[in-house]
Write a protein that holds these residues in place. Structure first.
Motif, PDB file in Angstrom:
ATOM      1  N   ASP A  67      28.103  25.951   9.304  1.00  0.00           N
ATOM      2  CA  ASP A  67      27.473  25.902  10.622  1.00  0.00           C
ATOM      3  C   ASP A  67      26.220  25.056  10.648  1.00  0.00           C
ATOM      4  O   ASP A  67      25.504  25.019  11.645  1.00  0.00           O
ATOM      5  N   ALA A  68      25.910  24.411   9.547  1.00  0.00           N
ATOM      6  CA  ALA A  68      24.693  23.606   9.496  1.00  0.00           C
ATOM      7  C   ALA A  68      24.887  22.339  10.305  1.00  0.00           C
ATOM      8  O   ALA A  68      25.796  21.569  10.045  1.00  0.00           O
ATOM      9  N   LEU A  69      24.042  22.141  11.306  1.00  0.00           N
ATOM     10  CA  LEU A  69      24.170  20.982  12.185  1.00  0.00           C
ATOM     11  C   LEU A  69      23.134  19.912  11.871  1.00  0.00           C
ATOM     12  O   LEU A  69      23.104  18.867  12.505  1.00  0.00           O
ATOM     13  N   GLY A  70      22.260  20.188  10.926  1.00  0.00           N
ATOM     14  CA  GLY A  70      21.221  19.213  10.604  1.00  0.00           C
ATOM     15  C   GLY A  70      21.807  17.952  10.030  1.00  0.00           C
ATOM     16  O   GLY A  70      22.799  17.971   9.311  1.00  0.00           O
ATOM     17  N   GLY A  71      21.184  16.819  10.334  1.00  0.00           N
ATOM     18  CA  GLY A  71      21.622  15.556   9.767  1.00  0.00           C
ATOM     19  C   GLY A  71      22.801  14.920  10.473  1.00  0.00           C
ATOM     20  O   GLY A  71      23.337  13.922  10.012  1.00  0.00           O
ATOM     21  N   GLU A  72      23.225  15.484  11.598  1.00  0.00           N
ATOM     22  CA  GLU A  72      24.345  14.899  12.342  1.00  0.00           C
ATOM     23  C   GLU A  72      23.908  13.633  13.067  1.00  0.00           C
ATOM     24  O   GLU A  72      22.852  13.589  13.688  1.00  0.00           O
ATOM     25  N   ASP A  73      24.759  12.604  13.005  1.00  0.00           N
ATOM     26  CA  ASP A  73      24.557  11.484  13.911  1.00  0.00           C
ATOM     27  C   ASP A  73      25.397  11.759  15.159  1.00  0.00           C
ATOM     28  O   ASP A  73      26.065  12.789  15.268  1.00  0.00           O
ATOM     29  N   LEU A  74      25.370  10.838  16.111  1.00  0.00           N
ATOM     30  CA  LEU A  74      26.020  11.112  17.390  1.00  0.00           C
ATOM     31  C   LEU A  74      27.531  11.199  17.275  1.00  0.00           C
ATOM     32  O   LEU A  74      28.173  12.001  17.967  1.00  0.00           O
ATOM     33  N   ILE A  75      28.124  10.397  16.395  1.00  0.00           N
ATOM     34  CA  ILE A  75      29.569  10.484  16.201  1.00  0.00           C
ATOM     35  C   ILE A  75      29.941  11.817  15.569  1.00  0.00           C
ATOM     36  O   ILE A  75      30.942  12.432  15.940  1.00  0.00           O
ATOM     37  N   ASP A  76      29.126  12.296  14.623  1.00  0.00           N
ATOM     38  CA  ASP A  76      29.366  13.612  14.026  1.00  0.00           C
ATOM     39  C   ASP A  76      29.399  14.704  15.095  1.00  0.00           C
ATOM     40  O   ASP A  76      30.260  15.593  15.073  1.00  0.00           O
ATOM     41  N   VAL A  77      28.437  14.652  16.009  1.00  0.00           N
ATOM     42  CA  VAL A  77      28.359  15.654  17.079  1.00  0.00           C
ATOM     43  C   VAL A  77      29.643  15.644  17.916  1.00  0.00           C
ATOM     44  O   VAL A  77      30.253  16.689  18.181  1.00  0.00           O
ATOM     45  N   LEU A  78      30.071  14.456  18.307  1.00  0.00           N
ATOM     46  CA  LEU A  78      31.255  14.349  19.166  1.00  0.00           C
ATOM     47  C   LEU A  78      32.531  14.735  18.422  1.00  0.00           C
ATOM     48  O   LEU A  78      33.427  15.360  18.995  1.00  0.00           O
ATOM     49  N   LEU A  79      32.618  14.394  17.133  1.00  0.00           N
ATOM     50  CA  LEU A  79      33.785  14.793  16.344  1.00  0.00           C
ATOM     51  C   LEU A  79      33.821  16.313  16.149  1.00  0.00           C
ATOM     52  O   LEU A  79      34.896  16.922  16.129  1.00  0.00           O
ATOM     53  N   ARG A  80      32.655  16.926  15.994  1.00  0.00           N
ATOM     54  CA  ARG A  80      32.596  18.391  15.866  1.00  0.00           C
ATOM     55  C   ARG A  80      33.118  19.054  17.142  1.00  0.00           C
ATOM     56  O   ARG A  80      33.901  20.016  17.089  1.00  0.00           O
ATOM     57  N   LEU A  81      32.679  18.534  18.299  1.00  0.00           N
ATOM     58  CA  LEU A  81      33.128  19.102  19.572  1.00  0.00           C
ATOM     59  C   LEU A  81      34.622  18.863  19.780  1.00  0.00           C
ATOM     60  O   LEU A  81      35.334  19.708  20.330  1.00  0.00           O
ATOM     61  N   LYS A  82      35.083  17.712  19.314  1.00  0.00           N
ATOM     62  CA  LYS A  82      36.513  17.413  19.403  1.00  0.00           C
ATOM     63  C   LYS A  82      37.320  18.397  18.568  1.00  0.00           C
ATOM     64  O   LYS A  82      38.356  18.912  19.012  1.00  0.00           O
TER      65      LYS A  82
END
Length: 475
Positions: A261-276
């Motif tokens: 569940d660690a969200l630190g260090g995400e770039d924007l593509i990481d965020v969108l891939l996680r939501l996907k």
């Protein structure tokens, strides 16, 4: 045979013009300049910068004008009071975006945020942008990237200044802002970043140009004959290939990491891939959705931020006394008053027939707010054409769209969702550039000689690069 074809086209366009003219006479439209058959008011826009031309026309025809661009009915508002009606009072009626061929191409049938039609999909993507992609937490998380890129910027200028060469200020700042976006979006500086940025700049330039297919949408032949459209498709394919490769690389990297569940260090593509991957969205995210949002980031965050920093420096070089009392927030506020990044806010589309100041705005009308003209209107600003940052010292005017005489980021439902991200990428570099260097004009050049011309396009970009002499301050 060729004559017959041309005659057919002429008769068809004549019919459209007469039909449109008959319909318009049944409604009380706003006043506007005289029109020609077929092209309407397009001849008024030739040979100049759109927001300046429309600003001059508003002085003659009033703060609400009707113009006809081929088949497209357009309304331009140029006053604080009317901007408030469009962006607040009747915000829902004007909440959508008109269909533009360039947006269809570069934003994957407008599945981005900026050009997406108003509706449930747009609400979902904007919510993702505000709460996840460009949240206050993420903006703070990117501070180390900003610091790192600022150090690179300062070092590169210091190296040039030590050899006595002129610094291409525009080029250095554009590289800085593009690096920030690359690392925030992709988590890295691209190996061929310079090539990618040039591609994106070319795409933005083409997208901001004039296309006959947009003003004659029902005349499909023009869609196939448009040279700008084909160029845009070619450049976009190259951009698409690069971003697709980065997304696939991220997918590969994420598949080898532990799921936590660690969200630190995400770039924007990481965020969108996680939501996907979560799969909990009403409209599932695809690679095209991700690419569209990333392209929004580049088009909205690279050239605009760089242009603001450049204009701020131009104004300070033109007004040397400002250097003595330069306060970053006040300087940027005043810069965005005189040089808003989008002088004409991205156009709205009227979703239903609406009464605006006693005039009827028909459904599907393209509505533009000339924030450049409003920001220079002496009705709202004392000594409106002068650069005076101190005017904001005792002022409550802010960037949030609550003051309709000052709308650098828009207002209402379609206000720019990346205000905090944009300002963070402007304040820090400008402060550091002023702290580390004594900036001067090239030998023999005087402040009054500075070129203030703008490129023709949707943004407020200086036409020519700014060259300056940078002398490092001694520690």
């Amino acid at each position: 045979m060729q004559f017959f074809s041309l005659a057919s086209i002429f008769l068809f366009l004549t019919f459209l013009y007469l039909l449109r003219k008959w319909k318009s006479q049944t409604k009380k439209l706003p006043p506007g300049p005289w029109k020609l058959p077929f092209i309407g008011n397009m001849h008024h826009m030739a040979g100049g910068v759109p927001h300046r031309i429309l600003g001059d026309l508003a002085k003659k025809y009033g703060p609400i004008m009707h113009l006809q661009f081929g088949e497209i009915s357009a309304v331009v508002v140029s006053s604080s009071e009317l901007a408030k009606q469009v962006l607040k009072t009747h915000d829902l009626a004007f909440a959508s975006r008109p269909k533009i061929i360039a947006a269809d191409i570069i934003c994957y049938d407008r599945c981005d945020i900026a050009f997406s039609p108003y509706g449930e999909y747009w609400r979902q993507m904007r919510k993702i942008c505000v709460l996840e992609v460009l949240s206050a937490k993420n903006v703070r998380a990117f501070s180390s990237i900003r610091q790192d890129e600022v150090f690179r910027l300062i070092d590169s200028i210091r190296s040039s200044s030590s050899s006595g060469e002129l610094v291409n200020f525009t080029e250095r700042v554009t590289w800085f802002t593009s690096s920030i976006i690359c690392r925030s979006a992709f988590g890295q500086v691209l190996k061929e970043q310079d090539k990618f940025v040039k591609l994106m700049n070319r795409v933005v330039t083409l997208a901001g140009g004039f296309d006959m297919a947009d003003i004659f949408p029902s005349f499909k032949l023009l869609h196939f004959l448009s040279p700008a459209k084909q160029k845009l498709i070619d450049f976009h394919h190259k951009v698409d290939s690069t971003v697709e490769d980065v997304i696939n690389e991220h997918k590969k990297n994420l598949s080898t990491q532990k799921n936590d569940d660690a969200l630190g260090g995400e770039d924007l593509i990481d965020v969108l891939l996680r939501l996907k991957k979560d799969g909990a969205l009403q409209f599932p995210i695809t690679n095209n959705n991700i690419k569209a949002v990333i392209i929004d980031m580049f088009t909205a965050g690279t050239e605009t931020s760089a242009a603001t920093i450049v204009w701020a420096m131009v104004q300070m070089m033109k007004n040397p006394s400002i250097f003595i009392k330069a306060q970053q927030e006040l300087v940027i506020k005043e810069t965005l008053r005189l040089h808003p990044t989008l002088p004409l806010l991205l156009p709205r589309e009227c979703r239903e027939e609406t009464d605006l100041n006693g005039y009827i705005i028909p459904e599907k009308t393209k509505v533009m707010v000339n924030v450049w003209a409003i920001g220079r209107d002496p009705k709202y600003w004392n000594d409106a054409e002068s650069f005076k940052p101190e005017r904001f010292e005792q002022s409550s005017v802010d960037f949030l769209g609550n003051n309709f005489e000052y709308l650098p980021f828009g207002s209402g439902r379609r206000i720019c969702p990346g205000i905090s991200f944009a300002l963070a990428n402007i304040y820090l570099p400008l402060a550091q550039l002023l702290y580390h260097f004594d900036w001067k004009l090239p030998t023999g050049m005087k402040p009054q000689d500075l070129d203030m011309n703008e490129l023709v396009g949707i943004g407020s970009v200086r036409k020519n690069d700014l060259y300056l002499v940078a002398a490092p301050y001694q520690s």
